[in-house]
Motif scaffolding. Sequence first.
Motif, PDB file in Angstrom:
ATOM      1  N   LEU A  12     -68.634  -7.006 -33.437  1.00  0.00           N
ATOM      2  CA  LEU A  12     -69.021  -6.943 -34.903  1.00  0.00           C
ATOM      3  C   LEU A  12     -69.808  -8.111 -35.346  1.00  0.00           C
ATOM      4  O   LEU A  12     -70.849  -7.857 -36.351  1.00  0.00           O
ATOM      5  CB  LEU A  12     -67.599  -6.654 -35.616  1.00  0.00           C
ATOM      6  N   ARG A  13     -69.338  -9.436 -34.746  1.00  0.00           N
ATOM      7  CA  ARG A  13     -70.187 -10.596 -35.290  1.00  0.00           C
ATOM      8  C   ARG A  13     -71.607 -10.197 -35.061  1.00  0.00           C
ATOM      9  O   ARG A  13     -72.770 -10.472 -35.501  1.00  0.00           O
ATOM     10  CB  ARG A  13     -69.575 -11.546 -35.036  1.00  0.00           C
TER      11      ARG A  13
ATOM     12  N   ALA B 221     -60.497  -9.099 -29.190  1.00  0.00           N
ATOM     13  CA  ALA B 221     -61.608 -10.342 -29.126  1.00  0.00           C
ATOM     14  C   ALA B 221     -63.196  -9.649 -28.883  1.00  0.00           C
ATOM     15  O   ALA B 221     -63.895 -10.106 -29.508  1.00  0.00           O
ATOM     16  CB  ALA B 221     -61.301 -11.386 -27.855  1.00  0.00           C
ATOM     17  N   ASP B 222     -63.269  -8.657 -28.042  1.00  0.00           N
ATOM     18  CA  ASP B 222     -64.647  -8.250 -27.797  1.00  0.00           C
ATOM     19  C   ASP B 222     -64.904  -7.327 -28.934  1.00  0.00           C
ATOM     20  O   ASP B 222     -66.185  -7.222 -29.235  1.00  0.00           O
ATOM     21  CB  ASP B 222     -64.374  -7.285 -26.492  1.00  0.00           C
ATOM     22  N   VAL B 223     -64.056  -6.471 -29.605  1.00  0.00           N
ATOM     23  CA  VAL B 223     -64.509  -5.656 -30.628  1.00  0.00           C
ATOM     24  C   VAL B 223     -64.952  -6.810 -31.748  1.00  0.00           C
ATOM     25  O   VAL B 223     -65.983  -6.509 -32.450  1.00  0.00           O
ATOM     26  CB  VAL B 223     -63.454  -4.958 -31.276  1.00  0.00           C
ATOM     27  N   LEU B 224     -64.401  -7.821 -31.979  1.00  0.00           N
ATOM     28  CA  LEU B 224     -64.457  -8.743 -33.150  1.00  0.00           C
ATOM     29  C   LEU B 224     -65.919  -9.399 -32.770  1.00  0.00           C
ATOM     30  O   LEU B 224     -66.819  -9.682 -33.645  1.00  0.00           O
ATOM     31  CB  LEU B 224     -63.615  -9.837 -33.235  1.00  0.00           C
TER      32      LEU B 224
ATOM     33  N   VAL C 252     -71.751   0.820 -36.785  1.00  0.00           N
ATOM     34  CA  VAL C 252     -71.271   0.325 -35.523  1.00  0.00           C
ATOM     35  C   VAL C 252     -70.133   1.281 -35.264  1.00  0.00           C
ATOM     36  O   VAL C 252     -69.083   1.452 -36.049  1.00  0.00           O
ATOM     37  CB  VAL C 252     -70.824  -1.030 -35.785  1.00  0.00           C
ATOM     38  N   LEU C 253     -70.482   1.663 -34.141  1.00  0.00           N
ATOM     39  CA  LEU C 253     -69.326   2.761 -33.639  1.00  0.00           C
ATOM     40  C   LEU C 253     -68.574   2.139 -32.691  1.00  0.00           C
ATOM     41  O   LEU C 253     -68.838   1.380 -31.616  1.00  0.00           O
ATOM     42  CB  LEU C 253     -70.019   3.971 -32.812  1.00  0.00           C
TER      43      LEU C 253
ATOM     44  N   HIS D  53     -58.080  -3.081 -37.204  1.00  0.00           N
ATOM     45  CA  HIS D  53     -57.435  -4.647 -36.717  1.00  0.00           C
ATOM     46  C   HIS D  53     -58.439  -5.330 -37.061  1.00  0.00           C
ATOM     47  O   HIS D  53     -58.288  -6.453 -37.520  1.00  0.00           O
ATOM     48  CB  HIS D  53     -56.910  -4.226 -35.346  1.00  0.00           C
ATOM     49  N   ALA D  54     -59.623  -5.052 -36.585  1.00  0.00           N
ATOM     50  CA  ALA D  54     -60.818  -6.006 -36.905  1.00  0.00           C
ATOM     51  C   ALA D  54     -61.138  -6.291 -38.480  1.00  0.00           C
ATOM     52  O   ALA D  54     -61.320  -7.462 -38.910  1.00  0.00           O
ATOM     53  CB  ALA D  54     -62.078  -5.544 -36.439  1.00  0.00           C
TER      54      ALA D  54
END
Length: 119
Positions: free
Chosen positions: A94-95, A88-91, A41-42, A118-119
């Motif tokens: 990743l989910r 929030a968007d990165v988390l 995941v980039l 951070h994530a």
Amino acid sequence: MNGSVLSRPAPEPPRTVAVGDDPDQVMDLWPDGGPGRPLVVLVHGGFWRPPIDRTHLRSMAAALNALGLPVASLEYRRVPGDPDATVADVLAGLRAARAVAGPVVAVGHSAGGHLVLHA
């Protein structure tokens, strides 16, 4: 020859999927890879500002995919003064990536590295 990652030509991703309602909440996918390989995941950099987006990592995504790795490239909202939306968007991305492929390896470029940590 201009070697800038911001202007290097790269192929379009085979798939793009939404991970939220905002147009910037998407994930580009290069899904084909070797069996049992984690999804790479980039997360792009760009000092958290709107002009820089995930497209500058497409050449890296295509190269990793050519080596047999499935790849996802996350986009996220880049709203100056609203770091919570970005995180929030990165988390969420990743989910979503884990839901698509199971194990993931997160890689961030510049500000994306900060977001991955951070994530």
